[in-house]
Design a protein around this motif. Sequence first.
Motif, PDB file in Angstrom:
ATOM      1  N   VAL A  44      65.199  25.421 -25.424  1.00 40.88           N
ATOM      2  CA  VAL A  44      65.437  25.742 -24.057  1.00 40.88           C
ATOM      3  C   VAL A  44      64.003  25.274 -23.903  1.00 40.88           C
ATOM      4  O   VAL A  44      63.425  25.021 -22.350  1.00 40.88           O
ATOM      5  CB  VAL A  44      66.128  26.140 -23.219  1.00 40.88           C
ATOM      6  N   LYS A  45      63.177  26.879 -23.970  1.00 42.31           N
ATOM      7  CA  LYS A  45      61.835  27.337 -23.092  1.00 42.31           C
ATOM      8  C   LYS A  45      60.767  26.226 -23.197  1.00 42.31           C
ATOM      9  O   LYS A  45      59.427  26.181 -22.820  1.00 42.31           O
ATOM     10  CB  LYS A  45      61.775  28.264 -22.873  1.00 42.31           C
ATOM     11  N   ARG A  46      61.168  25.561 -24.469  1.00 50.11           N
ATOM     12  CA  ARG A  46      60.082  24.868 -25.357  1.00 50.11           C
ATOM     13  C   ARG A  46      59.185  25.967 -25.993  1.00 50.11           C
ATOM     14  O   ARG A  46      57.874  25.794 -25.421  1.00 50.11           O
ATOM     15  CB  ARG A  46      59.366  23.632 -24.794  1.00 50.11           C
ATOM     16  N   GLU A  47      58.868  27.014 -26.531  1.00 56.77           N
ATOM     17  CA  GLU A  47      58.194  28.174 -26.859  1.00 56.77           C
ATOM     18  C   GLU A  47      58.750  28.954 -28.261  1.00 56.77           C
ATOM     19  O   GLU A  47      59.775  29.314 -28.408  1.00 56.77           O
ATOM     20  CB  GLU A  47      57.882  29.071 -25.385  1.00 56.77           C
ATOM     21  N   ILE A  48      57.519  29.475 -28.492  1.00 55.11           N
ATOM     22  CA  ILE A  48      57.371  30.581 -29.540  1.00 55.11           C
ATOM     23  C   ILE A  48      56.821  31.804 -29.002  1.00 55.11           C
ATOM     24  O   ILE A  48      56.719  32.447 -29.124  1.00 55.11           O
ATOM     25  CB  ILE A  48      56.763  30.097 -30.701  1.00 55.11           C
ATOM     26  N   VAL A  49      58.306  32.668 -29.634  1.00 53.55           N
ATOM     27  CA  VAL A  49      57.909  34.410 -29.377  1.00 53.55           C
ATOM     28  C   VAL A  49      57.965  34.889 -30.730  1.00 53.55           C
ATOM     29  O   VAL A  49      58.993  34.942 -31.645  1.00 53.55           O
ATOM     30  CB  VAL A  49      58.813  34.999 -28.871  1.00 53.55           C
ATOM     31  N   LEU A  50      56.340  35.577 -30.784  1.00 57.63           N
ATOM     32  CA  LEU A  50      56.292  36.101 -32.330  1.00 57.63           C
ATOM     33  C   LEU A  50      56.637  37.329 -31.912  1.00 57.63           C
ATOM     34  O   LEU A  50      56.049  37.866 -31.308  1.00 57.63           O
ATOM     35  CB  LEU A  50      55.047  36.244 -32.948  1.00 57.63           C
ATOM     36  N   LEU A  90      54.197  29.265 -39.154  1.00 55.50           N
ATOM     37  CA  LEU A  90      54.868  28.286 -39.296  1.00 55.50           C
ATOM     38  C   LEU A  90      56.210  28.023 -39.541  1.00 55.50           C
ATOM     39  O   LEU A  90      56.003  26.895 -38.877  1.00 55.50           O
ATOM     40  CB  LEU A  90      53.861  28.737 -40.717  1.00 55.50           C
ATOM     41  N   HIS A  91      56.810  28.679 -39.796  1.00 59.08           N
ATOM     42  CA  HIS A  91      58.321  28.377 -39.970  1.00 59.08           C
ATOM     43  C   HIS A  91      58.875  28.083 -38.530  1.00 59.08           C
ATOM     44  O   HIS A  91      59.737  26.982 -38.517  1.00 59.08           O
ATOM     45  CB  HIS A  91      59.321  29.555 -40.694  1.00 59.08           C
ATOM     46  N   GLU A  92      58.240  28.424 -37.079  1.00 60.32           N
ATOM     47  CA  GLU A  92      58.644  28.266 -35.890  1.00 60.32           C
ATOM     48  C   GLU A  92      58.431  27.228 -35.354  1.00 60.32           C
ATOM     49  O   GLU A  92      58.807  26.170 -34.863  1.00 60.32           O
ATOM     50  CB  GLU A  92      58.325  30.065 -35.123  1.00 60.32           C
ATOM     51  N   ILE A  93      56.855  27.235 -35.536  1.00 54.18           N
ATOM     52  CA  ILE A  93      56.207  25.687 -35.343  1.00 54.18           C
ATOM     53  C   ILE A  93      57.380  24.364 -36.096  1.00 54.18           C
ATOM     54  O   ILE A  93      57.570  23.747 -35.065  1.00 54.18           O
ATOM     55  CB  ILE A  93      54.827  25.226 -35.962  1.00 54.18           C
ATOM     56  N   ILE A  94      57.998  24.465 -37.191  1.00 56.13           N
ATOM     57  CA  ILE A  94      58.433  23.853 -37.813  1.00 56.13           C
ATOM     58  C   ILE A  94      59.376  23.151 -36.562  1.00 56.13           C
ATOM     59  O   ILE A  94      60.563  22.201 -36.504  1.00 56.13           O
ATOM     60  CB  ILE A  94      59.015  23.733 -39.675  1.00 56.13           C
ATOM     61  N   HIS A  95      60.295  24.244 -37.055  1.00 57.12           N
ATOM     62  CA  HIS A  95      61.640  24.618 -35.590  1.00 57.12           C
ATOM     63  C   HIS A  95      60.994  23.762 -34.451  1.00 57.12           C
ATOM     64  O   HIS A  95      61.299  22.673 -33.836  1.00 57.12           O
ATOM     65  CB  HIS A  95      61.934  25.665 -35.327  1.00 57.12           C
ATOM     66  N   ALA A  96      60.155  23.858 -33.996  1.00 51.63           N
ATOM     67  CA  ALA A  96      59.684  22.805 -33.173  1.00 51.63           C
ATOM     68  C   ALA A  96      59.292  22.170 -33.533  1.00 51.63           C
ATOM     69  O   ALA A  96      59.730  20.711 -31.948  1.00 51.63           O
ATOM     70  CB  ALA A  96      58.590  23.740 -32.438  1.00 51.63           C
ATOM     71  N   ILE A  97      59.064  21.584 -33.896  1.00 51.20           N
ATOM     72  CA  ILE A  97      58.730  20.041 -34.375  1.00 51.20           C
ATOM     73  C   ILE A  97      60.363  19.351 -34.762  1.00 51.20           C
ATOM     74  O   ILE A  97      60.283  18.015 -34.415  1.00 51.20           O
ATOM     75  CB  ILE A  97      58.234  19.715 -35.613  1.00 51.20           C
ATOM     76  N   VAL A  98      60.862  20.430 -35.231  1.00 49.08           N
ATOM     77  CA  VAL A  98      62.135  19.014 -35.855  1.00 49.08           C
ATOM     78  C   VAL A  98      63.078  19.564 -34.473  1.00 49.08           C
ATOM     79  O   VAL A  98      63.826  18.323 -33.960  1.00 49.08           O
ATOM     80  CB  VAL A  98      62.321  19.455 -37.322  1.00 49.08           C
ATOM     81  N   GLU A  99      63.712  20.558 -34.203  1.00 50.73           N
ATOM     82  CA  GLU A  99      64.493  20.745 -33.075  1.00 50.73           C
ATOM     83  C   GLU A  99      64.428  20.907 -31.612  1.00 50.73           C
ATOM     84  O   GLU A  99      63.565  20.951 -30.943  1.00 50.73           O
ATOM     85  CB  GLU A  99      64.799  22.176 -33.429  1.00 50.73           C
ATOM     86  N   LYS A 100      64.841  19.355 -31.010  1.00 49.81           N
ATOM     87  CA  LYS A 100      65.529  19.049 -29.856  1.00 49.81           C
ATOM     88  C   LYS A 100      66.238  19.625 -29.066  1.00 49.81           C
ATOM     89  O   LYS A 100      66.538  19.654 -27.783  1.00 49.81           O
ATOM     90  CB  LYS A 100      65.442  17.404 -29.626  1.00 49.81           C
ATOM     91  N   GLU A 101      67.158  20.213 -30.085  1.00 49.59           N
ATOM     92  CA  GLU A 101      68.180  21.627 -28.668  1.00 49.59           C
ATOM     93  C   GLU A 101      68.540  22.486 -29.814  1.00 49.59           C
ATOM     94  O   GLU A 101      68.958  22.431 -30.792  1.00 49.59           O
ATOM     95  CB  GLU A 101      69.495  20.108 -28.809  1.00 49.59           C
ATOM     96  N   GLU A 155      67.668  26.055 -40.622  1.00 50.36           N
ATOM     97  CA  GLU A 155      66.377  26.975 -42.071  1.00 50.36           C
ATOM     98  C   GLU A 155      66.159  26.591 -43.243  1.00 50.36           C
ATOM     99  O   GLU A 155      64.980  26.177 -43.402  1.00 50.36           O
ATOM    100  CB  GLU A 155      67.698  27.757 -41.735  1.00 50.36           C
ATOM    101  N   ILE A 156      67.125  25.627 -44.071  1.00 54.17           N
ATOM    102  CA  ILE A 156      66.659  24.713 -45.045  1.00 54.17           C
ATOM    103  C   ILE A 156      65.670  23.913 -44.467  1.00 54.17           C
ATOM    104  O   ILE A 156      63.852  24.110 -45.480  1.00 54.17           O
ATOM    105  CB  ILE A 156      67.936  23.874 -45.621  1.00 54.17           C
ATOM    106  N   ILE A 157      65.482  23.522 -43.931  1.00 52.03           N
ATOM    107  CA  ILE A 157      64.353  22.158 -43.497  1.00 52.03           C
ATOM    108  C   ILE A 157      62.758  23.210 -42.886  1.00 52.03           C
ATOM    109  O   ILE A 157      61.819  22.580 -43.484  1.00 52.03           O
ATOM    110  CB  ILE A 157      64.620  20.966 -41.968  1.00 52.03           C
ATOM    111  N   ALA A 158      63.290  24.252 -42.323  1.00 51.97           N
ATOM    112  CA  ALA A 158      62.148  25.020 -41.656  1.00 51.97           C
ATOM    113  C   ALA A 158      61.669  26.361 -43.026  1.00 51.97           C
ATOM    114  O   ALA A 158      59.870  25.122 -42.909  1.00 51.97           O
ATOM    115  CB  ALA A 158      62.871  25.657 -40.798  1.00 51.97           C
TER     116      ALA A 158
END
Length: 267
Positions: free
Chosen positions: A159-165, A179-190, A202-205
């Motif tokens: 929703v916020k379109r951000e990654i928190v580490l 790397l894992h979270e960037i894949i989520h950001a690329i793939v997931e729109k919701e 999670e399998i894709i990420a």
Amino acid sequence: MTVKELYENLKAGVNDLITSGKFHEYLKFQARFHRYSFSNSMLIFMQKPDATRVAGIKTWNSMGRRVKKGEKGIRIFAPLAVKVVNDDTGDEEWKIKGFKVVTVFDVAQTEGKPLPELARDLEGATVQGDRLYSLLKMASPVPIKFGQTGPAKGYYHPVKREIVLDAGQAGDDLTSTLLHEIIHAIVEKEPPKDEADRERAEIIAEGATYVVAKYFDLDTSCFSFGYVSAWAKGDNEKLIKLGNDIQKAAAELISRVEDAQKKSKVA
């Protein structure tokens, strides 16, 4: 190696774990645990900041463990989801009707049968990992920041379109998490709608994480194989069905990283 060749390596590594005798016990444990929402991560952190793995009493009992006498439970939210028909498309969709409060306990609050471990964190820092981390920060499609992430290493907020580490991470483990979270950001729109949707994400990420990391000479197999296997719940067909999605996501991030490399002084 090509993305396709690296995906085949991933598939072979996961298959080896799935067919090994040790993995049967690991699956019974690891597949029952999943990543938590931002709200629940914060609730867990506020109530028990040293928590690592939490579950309800029934889950712990099924793993041969019991909650110690006198332990105080951790209260989190569980969604109440219902299927509704979209007025515009006629398709059925999952909608959150509300939430209920449930009680979970951290593994440290339990005793009993030892828990199997196969997926382990990456240790230390390498030149390849440091270089990839610098490029990932430039290649990320969303902002990145450090903060409290509860029991998770990091999370992507769709929703916020951000990654928190997690501020406590470092080295190659931090690179792998980003790397894992960037894949989520690329793939997931919701946000994932249900457990099956979360499993797929999670399998894709993590599958794409392995492929991208390996492409740039960072080996995450000690963690990625176990992580993907757990989410596939011992069914390698799930990984195979998502092969195109994994390769597509990996190829997009590889392209982003290579573009960042061309624009920077990172060799």
